[in-house]
Scaffold this motif. Structure first.
Motif, short mmCIF file in Angstrom:
data_model
loop_
_atom_site.label_atom_id
_atom_site.label_comp_id
_atom_site.label_asym_id
_atom_site.label_seq_id
_atom_site.Cartn_x
_atom_site.Cartn_y
_atom_site.Cartn_z
N ASP A 110 0.81 -1.22 0.00
CA ASP A 110 0.00 0.00 0.00
C ASP A 110 0.84 1.27 0.00
OD1 ASP A 110 -2.70 -1.32 0.27
OD2 ASP A 110 -1.77 -2.04 2.11
N ARG A 128 2.43 1.46 3.63
CA ARG A 128 1.72 2.75 3.54
C ARG A 128 2.68 3.93 3.62
NH1 ARG A 128 -1.16 -0.78 6.60
NH2 ARG A 128 -3.15 -1.44 5.72
N HIS A 146 3.84 4.19 7.48
CA HIS A 146 3.09 5.45 7.49
C HIS A 146 3.96 6.70 7.37
CE1 HIS A 146 -0.69 3.42 8.48
NE2 HIS A 146 -0.05 2.75 9.42
#
Length: 266
Positions: A110, A128, A146
């Motif tokens: 992702d 991510r 993240h």
């Protein structure tokens, strides 16, 4: 059956799973593995021992899996692994590992790599993660889940960037970036917490307040980093986020930690 445009070149030995789409003028090397649902839009080159996870999308003129840009590379059979549902935009480059770095470059699930970004040999990229336009990673860089790198950011080799960190555009990152930090500048310095990122990912007010206090002690307080880390541990025993921050700063790493911006100005 895989959908292969008639102008694409798929070398003998390449492994294409069900539902793979290879568009016009793409080249897929003989040791490449494309998992189910991977899409190569057009003019994409996937070379070397590269595996791309399911449902990832590679945009035109990206080149992944080519030999590392390292003068010490001697043709060793290193690999590049790209995770699932990762988007690689135009003109992105990614290289496999080297013998000096574990033989493997890893990109998580992702992720988004915007136009012109680069992942060098032996990098370890979490899930991510976002690299904005023309952000570049030297070899052996580690980025946790993240994290976001702004456009035109340059990251020095062996630097670690912690989870949920935000690196401002055009930053030159030569020191490790702690988790949850907001850094910017040339050379990059800590501006504070990545408050926007923390709120987007559901961190509650008490955890943000604990992190803010921990940052103040770790990066602005008196004393050595390990002494200050122990002080923070005692002051915030129930904070999971603070525990993650302390785990990062206690590691004996190849690069020092970023400094607080106002500490440089004082």
């Amino acid at each position: 059956m895989a959908g292969i445009h008639h102008t694409a070149i798929i070398e003998d030995g390449a492994s294409l799973a069900e539902g793979v789409s290879v568009g016009p003028w793409c080249v897929v090397g003989r040791e490449v593995e494309l998992d189910a649902g991977v899409t190569l839009l057009s003019h994409v080159v996937v070379a070397g021992r590269t595996r791309i996870g399911r449902d990832s999308v590679i945009h035109p003129f990206a080149s992944v899996g080519g030999p590392p840009q390292d003068l010490k590379y001697a043709g060793e059979p290193s690999t590049l692994v790209i995770g699932e549902r990762t988007v690689v935009r135009e003109h992105v480059t990614m290289n496999p590992g080297t013998a000096g770095g574990g033989m493997e470059t890893i990109v998580g699930n992702d992720c988004l790599f915007m136009v012109g970004s680069h992942v060098a040999h032996d990098c370890r990229i979490g899930n991510r993660v976002v690299l904005a336009n023309n952000a570049t990673l030297a070899g052996h860089v580690t980025i946790d889940d993240h994290a976001i790198l702004g456009g035109l950011t340059g990251v020095h080799q062996h630097v670690r960037i912690g989870g949920h960190a935000m690196v401002g555009g055009m930053a030159g990152v030569e020191h490790d970036v702690p988790p949850f930090a907001l850094v910017s500048g040339n050379r990059a310095r800590i501006d504070g917490l990545n408050i926007v990122g923390l709120r987007r990912h559901g961190f509650v007010r008490s955890e943000i307040d604990a992190l803010r206090a921990a940052f103040e002690t770790l990066f602005a307080g008196e004393g050595g980093i390990y002494e200050k880390a122990e002080r923070v541990r005692r002051e915030h025993p129930g904070s999971e986020a603070v525990a993650r921050l302390l785990a990062f700063v206690r590691i004996e790493a190849a690069r020092p930690l970023c400094r607080l911006a106002r500490a440089d100005a004082s």
